[in-house]
Design an enzyme around this catalytic site. Sequence first.
Site, mmCIF file in Angstrom:
data_model
loop_
_atom_site.group_PDB
_atom_site.id
_atom_site.type_symbol
_atom_site.label_atom_id
_atom_site.label_comp_id
_atom_site.label_asym_id
_atom_site.label_seq_id
_atom_site.Cartn_x
_atom_site.Cartn_y
_atom_site.Cartn_z
ATOM 1 C CD GLU A 103 -2.408 2.754 -5.994
ATOM 2 O OE1 GLU A 103 -3.304 2.173 -6.553
ATOM 3 O OE2 GLU A 103 -1.538 2.489 -5.462
ATOM 4 C CG HIS A 126 -2.418 -1.139 -7.024
ATOM 5 N ND1 HIS A 126 -3.062 -0.731 -6.194
ATOM 6 C CD2 HIS A 126 -2.222 -2.537 -6.801
ATOM 7 C CE1 HIS A 126 -3.138 -1.247 -5.215
ATOM 8 N NE2 HIS A 126 -2.810 -2.551 -5.438
ATOM 9 N NE ARG A 180 -4.301 -1.367 0.061
ATOM 10 C CZ ARG A 180 -4.362 -2.391 -0.900
ATOM 11 N NH1 ARG A 180 -3.467 -2.624 -1.539
ATOM 12 N NH2 ARG A 180 -5.197 -3.105 -0.851
#
Lengths: 527, 288
Positions: free
Chosen positions: A263, A282, A234
């Site tokens: 993000e 990600h 994270r």
Amino acid sequence: MTKHSILIADKLGAAGLDLLEDLKDIDADVRIGLEKGELLEIIDTYDALIVRSATKVDADVIAAGSRLAVVGRAGVGVDNIDVAAATRKGIVVMNTPQANSIATAEQTMGLMLAASRHTARAHVSVATGDWSRSEFTGIELAGRTLGIIGFGRIGREVARRARGFQMEVVAYDPYVSEQVARDQAVTLVELDELLAKSDVVSLHCALSPATRHLLDEAALGKLKHGAIVVNAARGDLVDEEALAVALASGHVLAAGIDVFSTEPPAPDNPLVGHPGVVHTPHLGASTHEAQRDVAVQVVEQVVDAVRGDGIRNSVNFPFEMDAEMKPWLELAHAMGRIQFAMAPERIDRIEIEARGDAIEDSIRAVATGTLAGLLAGFLTDSVNLVNAPALAAEHGIAVAEAHGIGSRDYPNMISCRVAWDGGDRTMSGVVFENREGRIVQVSHYHLDAEPRGVILLMLSKDMPGVIGEVGTLLGNHRVNIAEWRLGRDKEGGQALSFINLDSPPGDHVLEELADVPAVVKAMVVEL
Amino acid sequence: MLETSPTTRVRWPEFAHVVFDCDSTLSTIEGIDVLAEGLGLEAEVTALTDAAMAGEVDLGDIYGARLEMLRPTEQAVAGLRAAYKRNVVPHAGAVIAALRELGTKVYVVSGGLVEPVAEFAVHLGVDPANVRGVQARYNELSGEWWRPGQAHENEFAGFEAGALTRSNGKPEVIRDLLAKSCGLTMLVGDGASDLQAADTVDLFVGFGGVAHRERVATGAPVYIRANTLAPVLPLAAGPGGRDRLTSPEALRTFERGIELVERGDVLFQEDDKREQLRAALASGETQR
């Protein structure tokens, strides 16, 4: 056969859909890209809803889903689901945390290799016509120490792979035992020691207030000069500003980053485009295999849940439930109901005990079942295992784990003591091999009663003729007795009867019973 | 107790079992004091602990009182794992590793709470099956226990009273632990409860490297006053053990232990016992 209906509202891997097709008791509808209004209109016909991240399951959807029992998220984050609203309404919310472990571990290794060998910049240099080799000389992972922060499923997969790369592995995780670490050939260390020892530090812990900015300026300062940082967990675990400063000074050699504080990252994010950073958008869970596994797992979990076969990976269910637990939960529920019926005052405290190998690790399950039964006695809202503990707290019922309150001696036994202003009552129950529950103790009465159907609970004087008189009275009112179980404190004292009836007796029958001289008290519980 | 060899040849036995106390023996801390520190109740608890360790009051009388005063949460107790590991007594790990190299069975018997003691013991290389301590109970239904995935502070809910919560209980636990074993047993510990187990084992080694307790110093047949457990290795392994040690770390630890014996940091109640060890090590004889 009871049919269960499931709505799949987001794109789900084909393997999951195939699985659903083969299940005769499941009606699955795939409706992707519904507008909110459309979803609100149709949701009340479904028992379960499966989503990924696109569909917003907000309080309106929860409220409209009158039959909804389960919301399954194919993936990990449940930000798109109003979990609090679901919990209040007794809806189970589950995700699929295991399915992406390997994908994330492999992404971590990729970032580690790319960071140690300048792969990204080297790639760009070739693509732009350069052939510079000396500036991209890297370091080898073999013989270096990897520090894993957070030794859960993903951390362990990373450790296995790093050992294959001949790295020494140390890990920091305050919730993992030495034995688990030892089994994985990993040394558990304190965070400071990990930072001081590691050549590569990789994050694999959950984000919480305690772990936010775990790698801040101070922590980064404790790293070896020239260490590599990898984050595929994270973004907020790392203070991005501090990491950028450490990279600029050369204290941190390179970083592999798959996740960001926001993000997509803000244009001024100091890590984006930094020459020491190799970054990806990600992609940790983004493999075909992980997507397939996520789909299969969410379908299996949701189907088990709607069938009542078990609840796994719930983010709002108080315990992991499997089919073995069912009879114990039913028993606990019945005990809660009966305790409520017998209590002369408002119950303000309940103590729970679970004894024996079969049940002692399931104290939370027993407590939840008991509370659900107790609350069902007086709450008109629907009470179930999801919302019972929170509702009990809202109603001021204190709960505690107890030891040694049950006085009977069975290998596996659950007991609960409820207390009200001025009194208390203890009740114990067991589940036999045939999975049938029995209540074996109520206060100081020992008996063997079946907690099922309509039960007439009667406290009477222990004297000849009472059973005959009560039996005749019930018979006169066409109420048939299925079972009569009785325990007494002492000869000539008082007796407690659990009388299973085939039909509920009317209030007038109870009034007549109360007039029988030997009867001290009588009440009916319908389970 | 060791018997002095009737022959003129000097011998020192090799022990098959070595039992360590934990607090102030393997680790420089007393777990209960660390819990007390966290709660600001240090002075009260330390006073009780010292009185018990010095043998002035019975442990059974104060054991529960201390825990009731602190009521440590399960998480606070788990935090002791790290505290133990941060405060290892010098050479504890090396001595245990060397003893395991020799095939000596190593045990940890502590009056502390078993969970962090066992974690620490495993960290030092001890088989978790060889660890005994006191089991605490916690209320798993504390706080918002129903929220999954969140760290809950489980409240203290009592402990299992038993032999280890009494001053005179250690002998019983050690006897049970070694009931089916053969070979000589050594006990290493700092407190009065360890001294009380001296007659249960073949040799009691008092350890004053962390806390010097007069009663233990005078009562123990052998007493280590240096802040290291290195002398335990030559005492437990004898010359026979030394011959079988191969790892450089183990041999260094052995030599360090002998150095401390020579320097007078290991006190022997009977002078000839010290001479017996020195002579045995010099001649390389061991009693098997």
